[in-house]
Scaffold this active site. Structure first.
Site, PDB file in Angstrom:
ATOM      1  N   LYS A 137      30.031   7.981  60.208  1.00 44.96           N
ATOM      2  CA  LYS A 137      30.055   8.695  58.937  1.00 44.96           C
ATOM      3  C   LYS A 137      30.250   7.706  57.793  1.00 44.96           C
ATOM      4  O   LYS A 137      31.230   6.968  57.757  1.00 44.96           O
ATOM      5  CB  LYS A 137      31.179   9.736  58.951  1.00 44.96           C
ATOM      6  CG  LYS A 137      31.051  10.742  60.082  1.00 44.96           C
ATOM      7  CD  LYS A 137      32.232  11.682  60.161  1.00 44.96           C
ATOM      8  CE  LYS A 137      33.516  10.951  60.509  1.00 44.96           C
ATOM      9  NZ  LYS A 137      34.640  11.884  60.778  1.00 44.96           N
ATOM     10  N   THR A 175      38.414  17.941  50.067  1.00 44.49           N
ATOM     11  CA  THR A 175      37.711  17.432  51.254  1.00 44.49           C
ATOM     12  C   THR A 175      38.674  17.194  52.416  1.00 44.49           C
ATOM     13  O   THR A 175      38.342  16.489  53.362  1.00 44.49           O
ATOM     14  CB  THR A 175      36.996  16.110  50.919  1.00 44.49           C
ATOM     15  OG1 THR A 175      37.948  15.165  50.411  1.00 44.49           O
ATOM     16  CG2 THR A 175      35.884  16.331  49.893  1.00 44.49           C
ATOM     17  N   GLY A 181      40.261  17.523  55.782  1.00 50.28           N
ATOM     18  CA  GLY A 181      39.838  18.088  57.054  1.00 50.28           C
ATOM     19  C   GLY A 181      38.346  18.027  57.311  1.00 50.28           C
ATOM     20  O   GLY A 181      37.859  18.655  58.250  1.00 50.28           O
ATOM     21  N   THR A 182      37.601  17.272  56.502  1.00 48.35           N
ATOM     22  CA  THR A 182      36.150  17.216  56.722  1.00 48.35           C
ATOM     23  C   THR A 182      35.813  16.610  58.086  1.00 48.35           C
ATOM     24  O   THR A 182      34.886  17.062  58.752  1.00 48.35           O
ATOM     25  CB  THR A 182      35.450  16.409  55.617  1.00 48.35           C
ATOM     26  OG1 THR A 182      36.115  15.150  55.456  1.00 48.35           O
ATOM     27  CG2 THR A 182      35.460  17.148  54.305  1.00 48.35           C
ATOM     28  N   GLY A 183      36.557  15.577  58.499  1.00 52.31           N
ATOM     29  CA  GLY A 183      36.265  14.955  59.790  1.00 52.31           C
ATOM     30  C   GLY A 183      36.537  15.884  60.952  1.00 52.31           C
ATOM     31  O   GLY A 183      35.718  15.994  61.882  1.00 52.31           O
ATOM     32  N   CYS A 184      37.686  16.556  60.916  1.00 56.48           N
ATOM     33  CA  CYS A 184      38.016  17.534  61.958  1.00 56.48           C
ATOM     34  C   CYS A 184      36.966  18.643  62.001  1.00 56.48           C
ATOM     35  O   CYS A 184      36.490  19.040  63.077  1.00 56.48           O
ATOM     36  CB  CYS A 184      39.387  18.154  61.682  1.00 56.48           C
ATOM     37  SG  CYS A 184      40.742  16.997  61.523  1.00 56.48           S
TER      38      CYS A 184
END
Length: 276
Positions: free
Chosen positions: A180, A212, A214-217
């Site tokens: 990412k 933004t 928690g975008t990865g989770c």
């Protein structure tokens, strides 16, 4: 363990975010919003809000293993997702449990190391355990650039370096990498999906938002939800990216810091109201 045919069941092994923006809470909402069933094994409790992580309470590894075992032996899973694993004993216990209880079930591993506000969520001495035990189990890993730098030892400042890092991760025995690129400077966000067959490039305009958290989770769980429904990896990634972008745009604007996404963006309130 699993019955034939994809049914959308996702077992998520990760930490809890008391603010509801990341971790298990974001995972559950993402899987549910994309039509799946989310089950969980919680690895740690965090006292957390949009301003940061204020405390971490690890869960005993025996209880983590018990959560995994009882869910898989009864409900089963069509995909797995790991997030915050905190330390080496937790990584070892989770990997042993998943290998024993869910062989062949695709795993989306998000190598969570640092929270959005900068708090470390993985002990420094656990990085080698993560590389040695977790990465080989994964169908796909979803590192951001700082995480990829730690895993590979490479500096990543442009797309060419992203490609080198993705290739280095594949060389470590990883089956697929979604690298990412949101940390790169510039108005565009570039993500690279690398497999032994080549690299697929995704590019979009960067969304300027402080909401933004928690975008990865959310992205990793959305990918797992797609795999759990039988989508091929590239399609699952494309759908998950589209969902995360829509959820950022639908963010409710909560908190004073990094706010949560609008995970319910797929829900039609008018349709729900009509049911009443």
């Amino acid at each position: 363990m699993s019955t034939p045919g994809p049914r959308g069941r996702v077992l998520i092994v990760a930490g809890s975010d008391s603010g509801g923006g990341a971790g298990i809470q974001a995972d559950i909402k993402a899987v549910t919003a994309l039509g799946g069933h989310a089950a969980t094994a919680i690895t740690a409790l965090t006292a957390q809000n949009t301003l940061g992580v204020h405390g971490v309470l690890p869960i005993p590894v025996a209880f983590i293993r018990q959560q995994i075992a009882v869910v898989l032996r009864d409900i089963g899973a069509d995909a797995l997702k790991t997030g915050m694993l905190h330390d080496s004993p937790t990584i070892a216990a989770v990997c042993e449990a998943l290998a024993a209880e869910a062989p062949g079930v695709p795993l989306v591993a998000d190598p969570v190391m640092v929270a959005k506000g900068g708090h470390a969520l993985l002990q420094p001495d656990a990085v080698e355990a993560l590389k040695r035990l977790l990465l080989p189990l994964a169908a796909v890993i979803t590192p951001n650039l700082p995480e990829a730098e730690v895993l590979t030892g490479l500096e990543i400042r442009d797309e060419a370096a992203m490609r080198r890092a993705a290739e280095a991760l594949l060389a470590m025995g990883v089956r697929a990498v979604l690298l990412k690129g949101g940390h790169l400077e510039g108005p565009r966000v570039i993500d690279l999906l690398a497999t032994p067959d080549g690299i697929t490039r995704f590019e979009d305009a960067k969304l300027e938002s402080r909401h933004t958290h928690g975008t990865g989770c959310t992205l990793a769980s959305a990918i797992a939800a797609g795999l759990a429904r039988g989508l091929p990896l590239q399609r699952a990634v494309a759908r998950a990216r589209a969902y995360v972008r829509a959820a950022i745009l639908a963010a409710p604007g909560l908190g004073q810091g990094h706010g949560p996404l609008g995970h319910g963006v797929t829900v039609d309130p008018a349709r729900i109201e009509a049911l009443g």
